[in-house]
Design a protein around this motif. Structure first.
Motif, PDB file in Angstrom:
ATOM      1  N   ARG A  60       0.816  -1.213   0.000  1.00 58.36           N
ATOM      2  CA  ARG A  60       0.000   0.000   0.000  1.00 58.36           C
ATOM      3  C   ARG A  60       0.852   1.266   0.000  1.00 58.36           C
ATOM      4  N   ALA A  61       2.012   1.204   0.622  1.00 61.55           N
ATOM      5  CA  ALA A  61       2.872   2.392   0.689  1.00 61.55           C
ATOM      6  C   ALA A  61       3.571   2.664  -0.634  1.00 61.55           C
ATOM      7  N   ASP A  62       3.611   1.681  -1.511  1.00 59.96           N
ATOM      8  CA  ASP A  62       4.325   1.845  -2.771  1.00 59.96           C
ATOM      9  C   ASP A  62       3.565   1.168  -3.909  1.00 59.96           C
ATOM     10  N   PRO A  63       2.342   1.631  -4.216  1.00 60.83           N
ATOM     11  CA  PRO A  63       1.605   1.046  -5.343  1.00 60.83           C
ATOM     12  C   PRO A  63       2.320   1.379  -6.649  1.00 60.83           C
ATOM     13  N   ARG A  64       2.299   0.440  -7.610  1.00 61.12           N
ATOM     14  CA  ARG A  64       3.124   0.599  -8.792  1.00 61.12           C
ATOM     15  C   ARG A  64       2.331   0.303 -10.063  1.00 61.12           C
ATOM     16  N   GLN A  65       2.863   0.790 -11.174  1.00 58.50           N
ATOM     17  CA  GLN A  65       2.273   0.547 -12.489  1.00 58.50           C
ATOM     18  C   GLN A  65       3.185  -0.385 -13.281  1.00 58.50           C
ATOM     19  N   ARG A  66       2.569  -1.153 -14.173  1.00 57.55           N
ATOM     20  CA  ARG A  66       3.365  -2.043 -15.013  1.00 57.55           C
ATOM     21  C   ARG A  66       2.717  -2.123 -16.383  1.00 57.55           C
ATOM     22  N   VAL A  67       3.519  -2.124 -17.419  1.00 55.95           N
ATOM     23  CA  VAL A  67       3.032  -2.326 -18.777  1.00 55.95           C
ATOM     24  C   VAL A  67       2.822  -3.820 -18.956  1.00 55.95           C
ATOM     25  N   ALA A  68       1.579  -4.225 -19.251  1.00 58.41           N
ATOM     26  CA  ALA A  68       1.204  -5.632 -19.164  1.00 58.41           C
ATOM     27  C   ALA A  68       1.118  -6.346 -20.498  1.00 58.41           C
ATOM     28  N   VAL A  69       1.083  -5.638 -21.609  1.00 61.80           N
ATOM     29  CA  VAL A  69       1.045  -6.291 -22.921  1.00 61.80           C
ATOM     30  C   VAL A  69       2.043  -5.601 -23.831  1.00 61.80           C
ATOM     31  N   ASP A  70       2.494  -6.335 -24.849  1.00 59.70           N
ATOM     32  CA  ASP A  70       3.559  -5.777 -25.680  1.00 59.70           C
ATOM     33  C   ASP A  70       3.320  -5.949 -27.173  1.00 59.70           C
ATOM     34  N   SER A  71       2.057  -6.070 -27.587  1.00 60.24           N
ATOM     35  CA  SER A  71       1.785  -6.144 -29.025  1.00 60.24           C
ATOM     36  C   SER A  71       0.401  -5.588 -29.307  1.00 60.24           C
ATOM     37  N   PRO A  72       0.180  -5.048 -30.520  1.00 57.94           N
ATOM     38  CA  PRO A  72      -1.152  -4.540 -30.875  1.00 57.94           C
ATOM     39  C   PRO A  72      -2.221  -5.621 -30.794  1.00 57.94           C
ATOM     40  N   ASP A  73      -1.894  -6.846 -31.167  1.00 52.82           N
ATOM     41  CA  ASP A  73      -2.875  -7.927 -31.113  1.00 52.82           C
ATOM     42  C   ASP A  73      -3.298  -8.204 -29.680  1.00 52.82           C
ATOM     43  N   ASP A  74      -2.337  -8.132 -28.741  1.00 52.42           N
ATOM     44  CA  ASP A  74      -2.678  -8.326 -27.335  1.00 52.42           C
ATOM     45  C   ASP A  74      -3.616  -7.226 -26.843  1.00 52.42           C
ATOM     46  N   VAL A  75      -3.360  -5.990 -27.281  1.00 49.31           N
ATOM     47  CA  VAL A  75      -4.232  -4.879 -26.897  1.00 49.31           C
ATOM     48  C   VAL A  75      -5.659  -5.148 -27.360  1.00 49.31           C
ATOM     49  N   VAL A  76      -5.806  -5.455 -28.633  1.00 48.68           N
ATOM     50  CA  VAL A  76      -7.145  -5.668 -29.189  1.00 48.68           C
ATOM     51  C   VAL A  76      -7.834  -6.842 -28.506  1.00 48.68           C
ATOM     52  N   ALA A  77      -7.104  -7.921 -28.288  1.00 42.11           N
ATOM     53  CA  ALA A  77      -7.694  -9.092 -27.641  1.00 42.11           C
ATOM     54  C   ALA A  77      -8.193  -8.756 -26.238  1.00 42.11           C
ATOM     55  N   ALA A  78      -7.490  -7.843 -25.545  1.00 39.60           N
ATOM     56  CA  ALA A  78      -7.862  -7.513 -24.171  1.00 39.60           C
ATOM     57  C   ALA A  78      -9.023  -6.527 -24.082  1.00 39.60           C
ATOM     58  N   VAL A  79      -9.125  -5.616 -25.049  1.00 40.44           N
ATOM     59  CA  VAL A  79     -10.112  -4.542 -24.905  1.00 40.44           C
ATOM     60  C   VAL A  79     -11.347  -4.731 -25.783  1.00 40.44           C
ATOM     61  N   ARG A  80     -11.242  -5.545 -26.819  1.00 44.18           N
ATOM     62  CA  ARG A  80     -12.370  -5.706 -27.740  1.00 44.18           C
ATOM     63  C   ARG A  80     -13.506  -6.457 -27.067  1.00 44.18           C
ATOM     64  N   GLN A  81     -14.707  -5.891 -27.181  1.00 42.43           N
ATOM     65  CA  GLN A  81     -15.890  -6.491 -26.584  1.00 42.43           C
ATOM     66  C   GLN A  81     -16.701  -7.226 -27.652  1.00 42.43           C
ATOM     67  N   PRO A  82     -17.540  -8.182 -27.233  1.00 38.28           N
ATOM     68  CA  PRO A  82     -18.276  -8.989 -28.214  1.00 38.28           C
ATOM     69  C   PRO A  82     -19.145  -8.151 -29.127  1.00 38.28           C
ATOM     70  N   ASP A  83     -19.244  -8.589 -30.375  1.00 42.75           N
ATOM     71  CA  ASP A  83     -20.154  -7.940 -31.314  1.00 42.75           C
ATOM     72  C   ASP A  83     -21.592  -8.184 -30.866  1.00 42.75           C
ATOM     73  N   GLY A  84     -22.470  -7.306 -31.256  1.00 39.90           N
ATOM     74  CA  GLY A  84     -23.876  -7.454 -30.901  1.00 39.90           C
ATOM     75  C   GLY A  84     -24.559  -6.115 -30.861  1.00 39.90           C
ATOM     76  N   GLU A  85     -25.785  -6.129 -30.376  1.00 39.28           N
ATOM     77  CA  GLU A  85     -26.556  -4.891 -30.288  1.00 39.28           C
ATOM     78  C   GLU A  85     -26.038  -4.055 -29.122  1.00 39.28           C
ATOM     79  N   THR A  86     -25.352  -3.003 -29.441  1.00 38.08           N
ATOM     80  CA  THR A  86     -24.799  -2.114 -28.421  1.00 38.08           C
ATOM     81  C   THR A  86     -25.025  -0.680 -28.852  1.00 38.08           C
ATOM     82  N   GLY A  87     -25.454   0.150 -27.926  1.00 36.35           N
ATOM     83  CA  GLY A  87     -25.634   1.564 -28.215  1.00 36.35           C
ATOM     84  C   GLY A  87     -25.078   2.398 -27.087  1.00 36.35           C
ATOM     85  N   MET A  88     -24.956   3.701 -27.314  1.00 36.40           N
ATOM     86  CA  MET A  88     -24.370   4.565 -26.298  1.00 36.40           C
ATOM     87  C   MET A  88     -25.214   4.583 -25.027  1.00 36.40           C
ATOM     88  N   SER A  89     -26.531   4.423 -25.151  1.00 36.11           N
ATOM     89  CA  SER A  89     -27.372   4.439 -23.957  1.00 36.11           C
ATOM     90  C   SER A  89     -27.014   3.284 -23.023  1.00 36.11           C
TER      91      SER A  89
END
Length: 421
Positions: free
Chosen positions: A71-100
């Protein structure tokens, strides 16, 4: 995903993390933000996801998880190292989605910041063509200015542009702990001690019903900007002054008033385009004289605000200790009144004349954070959104404050028009 070397959090990240620690885990989603980007007609889904991956590789905060075991020393770390890893981690399933749905359901789905990348992305389509990119992102990854940088870079990457290297949070964290900022951090701590020692004391009010309302003043930003220039301050200075005067006029508190404007901390060109959370609250005491004219109060408060913003970068743990010392010596501090000024790029032409004002009441979904918080937006016309989570406030009291602010602004604009005419 292969965790990389860890780094200390930046002071901005640490400020956000300390706020999260004070929340019940069920409320951790309240650090989420959401937005959407419209897509050009000539792009494909492959183009869009390629740009998303490139954006994640460009800004390390979008590939970062956090190690908070110490707790006294919380830290950050870069967890992925490729564009494909980024997309795989953040991309959500296709389907009916709207801003609401993003604004109501998805924004309330918390991130596990120790393991999840701090953003999620949905691609919507129309007749098989990409239409819109919907994003939920945690405040640890980006503040408002960071989101603006993300948007600008996303469109550039989507268009195939080559961008220069971007600043990274790990580099900033290293500089902040290298000793280069020691004098500045010590000056900030001295400033906090001075302000809090003179701040008003009162028994902290209990939490009350969550109220949120927006005053659509109808005043075009250029008209208010001209009036602000006429008395020698900025639009932000005018709005902060109107806020302070309304707090006093509606009987919320006497003087001095403890205000907490938000500092963007992006005055240094080296961090202007940094995608992370840089915002920190800074205190200032407003001491207007009874019946003082608006211009006099505004000019005095403008000077105090500029002085406060000079100390916008600080160690939140050091400030927490200063606050504890102040309360031990003088009693509980007034919780104060928070203020943020937003001036996003104008996407439509503002009206040339003042429009009719109105108040819009919202159903609030967040119930943590500052107990009294004004978010002033001046993208086209001036809008004043106040959220209150404090005992003693109902709609009538909040409406009175918003009307008092509008009336002050209208009087200033009218006086400026008369002087110009």
């Amino acid at each position: 995903m292969t965790p990389e070397t860890t780094y200390p959090m930046t002071l901005g990240q640490l400020s956000v993390w300390r706020d999260i620690e004070r929340m019940h885990p069920e409320k951790w989603w309240e650090g989420n933000l959401c937005f959407s980007w419209s897509l050009p007609e000539n792009v494909t889904a492959v183009d869009v996801w390629r740009a998303v991956g490139a954006l994640g590789m460009r800004h390390a905060s979008l590939r970062t998880t956090f190690d908070v075991e110490d707790r006294a020393d919380p830290r950050q770390r870069v967890a992925v190292d490729s564009p494909d890893d980024v997309v795989a981690a953040v991309r959500q399933p296709d389907g009916e989605t709207g801003m609401s749905r993003i604004e109501t359901e998805e924004i309330q789905r918390a991130f596990t910041l120790t393991t999840d990348l701090p953003w999620r992305v949905w691609l919507t389509e129309n007749d098989g063509r990409p239409r819109e990119l919907l994003v939920v992102i945690h405040h640890m990854a980006a503040d408002g200015a960071g989101i603006n940088t993300m948007e600008r870079d996303f469109y550039a990457l989507l268009a195939g542009e080559t961008l220069p290297p971007a600043p990274q949070p790990a580099d900033l964290a290293t500089r902040q702990r290298s000793g280069d900022l020691d004098a500045r951090l010590l000056a900030a701590e001295s400033y906090w001690r001075k302000v809090l020692s003179a701040a008003p004391r009162r028994t902290p009010p209990a939490p009350g019903p969550v109220l949120r309302a927006t005053m659509h003043t109808g005043i075009p930003e250029p008209i208010l900007r001209q009036a602000a220039r006429g008395i020698g301050v900025t639009v932000a200075g005018v709005l902060l002054t109107a806020y302070c005067r309304a707090i006093i006029a509606t009987g919320t508190t006497g003087t001095p008033v403890l205000l907490y404007p938000m500092s963007s901390n992006r005055f240094d060109p080296a961090v202007t385009s940094l995608v992370t959370s840089m915002n920190q609250w800074v205190p200032l005491l407003a001491t207007p004289e009874p019946d003082e004219v608006f211009a006099h109060t505004a000019r005095a408060l403008y000077v105090r605000n500029m002085r406060a913003l000079k100390h916008g970068v600080y160690d939140p743990d050091a400030v927490a200790r200063i606050r504890e010392d102040a309360e031990r010596e003088g009693g509980p501090l007034d919780p104060g009144y928070h203020f943020t000024f937003l001036l996003p790029p104008m996407v439509v032409q503002p009206p040339e004349t003042i429009q009719e004002s109105r108040i819009e009441w919202h159903v609030p979904i967040r119930s943590t954070g500052p107990g009294f918080y004004l978010m002033a937006n001046a993208d086209t016309t001036v809008r004043l959104t106040v959220r209150v989570i404090r005992e003693g406030y109902q709609r009538a009291e909040l409406e009175a404050l918003l009307v008092a602010m509008r009336d002050d602004l209208m009087e200033l604009v009218g006086a400026n028009a008369e002087a110009a005419g």
